[in-house]
Write an enzyme that holds these catalytic residues in place. Sequence first.
Site, mmCIF file in Angstrom:
data_model
loop_
_atom_site.group_PDB
_atom_site.id
_atom_site.type_symbol
_atom_site.label_atom_id
_atom_site.label_comp_id
_atom_site.label_asym_id
_atom_site.label_seq_id
_atom_site.Cartn_x
_atom_site.Cartn_y
_atom_site.Cartn_z
ATOM 1 C CB ILE A 30 109.266 35.347 61.040
ATOM 2 C CG1 ILE A 30 108.949 35.296 62.537
ATOM 3 C CG2 ILE A 30 108.010 35.622 60.238
ATOM 4 C CD1 ILE A 30 110.153 35.342 63.428
ATOM 5 C CE LYS A 52 109.080 40.203 67.862
ATOM 6 N NZ LYS A 52 109.082 39.340 66.732
ATOM 7 C CE1 TYR A 96 99.651 34.015 52.469
ATOM 8 C CE2 TYR A 96 98.966 36.303 52.219
ATOM 9 C CZ TYR A 96 99.960 35.355 52.245
ATOM 10 O OH TYR A 96 101.271 35.735 52.057
ATOM 11 C CG ASP A 123 112.007 44.754 61.647
ATOM 12 O OD1 ASP A 123 113.130 44.222 61.700
ATOM 13 O OD2 ASP A 123 111.037 44.207 61.100
ATOM 14 C CG HIS A 171 100.762 41.608 60.914
ATOM 15 N ND1 HIS A 171 101.661 41.950 61.912
ATOM 16 C CD2 HIS A 171 101.436 40.775 60.082
ATOM 17 C CE1 HIS A 171 102.815 41.357 61.689
ATOM 18 N NE2 HIS A 171 102.713 40.647 60.581
#
Length: 331
Positions: free
Chosen positions: A15, A97, A58, A178, A79
């Site tokens: 993604i 999402k 990160y 998902d 997330h």
Amino acid sequence: MTQDIRWGILGTGKIAKAFATALQDTPGAHLAAVASRSVDSATKFGAEYGAQRCHGSYQALADDPEVDVVYIATPHPMHHENALMCLNAGKGVLVEKSFTMNRRQAEDIIDLARAKNLFVMEAMWTRFMPAVIEAKRIVDSGEIGTPANITADFGFTSDAGPEHRLFNPELGGGALLDLGIYPLSIASFFLGGVASVKAQAQMTDTGVDMQTAFTLMHDGGGLSSCVCSLRSRTPTELTISGTKGFVRLADRFHNTEAFSVTVVDGASRTERTVNVPRSGNGYTHEAQEVGRCLRAGLIESPVMPHAETLNLMGTLDAIRDQIGLRYPADR
């Protein structure tokens, strides 16, 4: 903010690659930095997609002073932690999402964003597709009368093993988070907030849902019937029906460039096809919305507002409670 939006991408999976590709087609935006848990992965990604800086952690991306907003492209269980880290470092966030694993985590993120006056949005790219926006305009115009119900589905067949993210509860597996988020979110977009839900599911041996069916009662009284599946390749269609007719977004409604409008008046029936092309792979439209909001000084998008994300996460919690789907994040 008038200059180009400087994006950071947190994560280097499938993604993330799709979003990086879209940024190349997004006016007024560029990929400033990327982060992975290994510098080699970040460097490879950066070389392919033109990132100016490549971080091996990160936190380094969150602390990068040359980044305005971070797209969080990690698996759903990460997330919450990733978004809070970026917000605490002063960055706006676009969170893939499903937004989080549950409503409690979503509240943490939105509360912090509001306290710090920083932008946050759920990355429901379908809402920003030109075809979906035009379908919404037509429904709101009254052409099909008062919208009363929706049917929507999203399913494909997966033969992945139990360790794969789709079936691993530790990675937020299952059809609901998902795939089910698509029909759920689009039903809310067209018919309004969800007042109540009823759900049934077929579960896997790993304890996540193989397929789930749920019906929604919306605040305005409309009804939706939704299905998500990892067992069957469904039509992936969306139909919005009203008192005078219906709008149908056919195969792959979440990424379509055409839909039909049917109006029935007694024995008379008229049907037309509406073609509305998207830009590139489609993700550029949500990136453009983020840029618009940042330049306007907004901390949320009116198309995908905080309150609706919270309502949707609460609905997912209710569905999971009814079908017995539990994740480590619920403890």
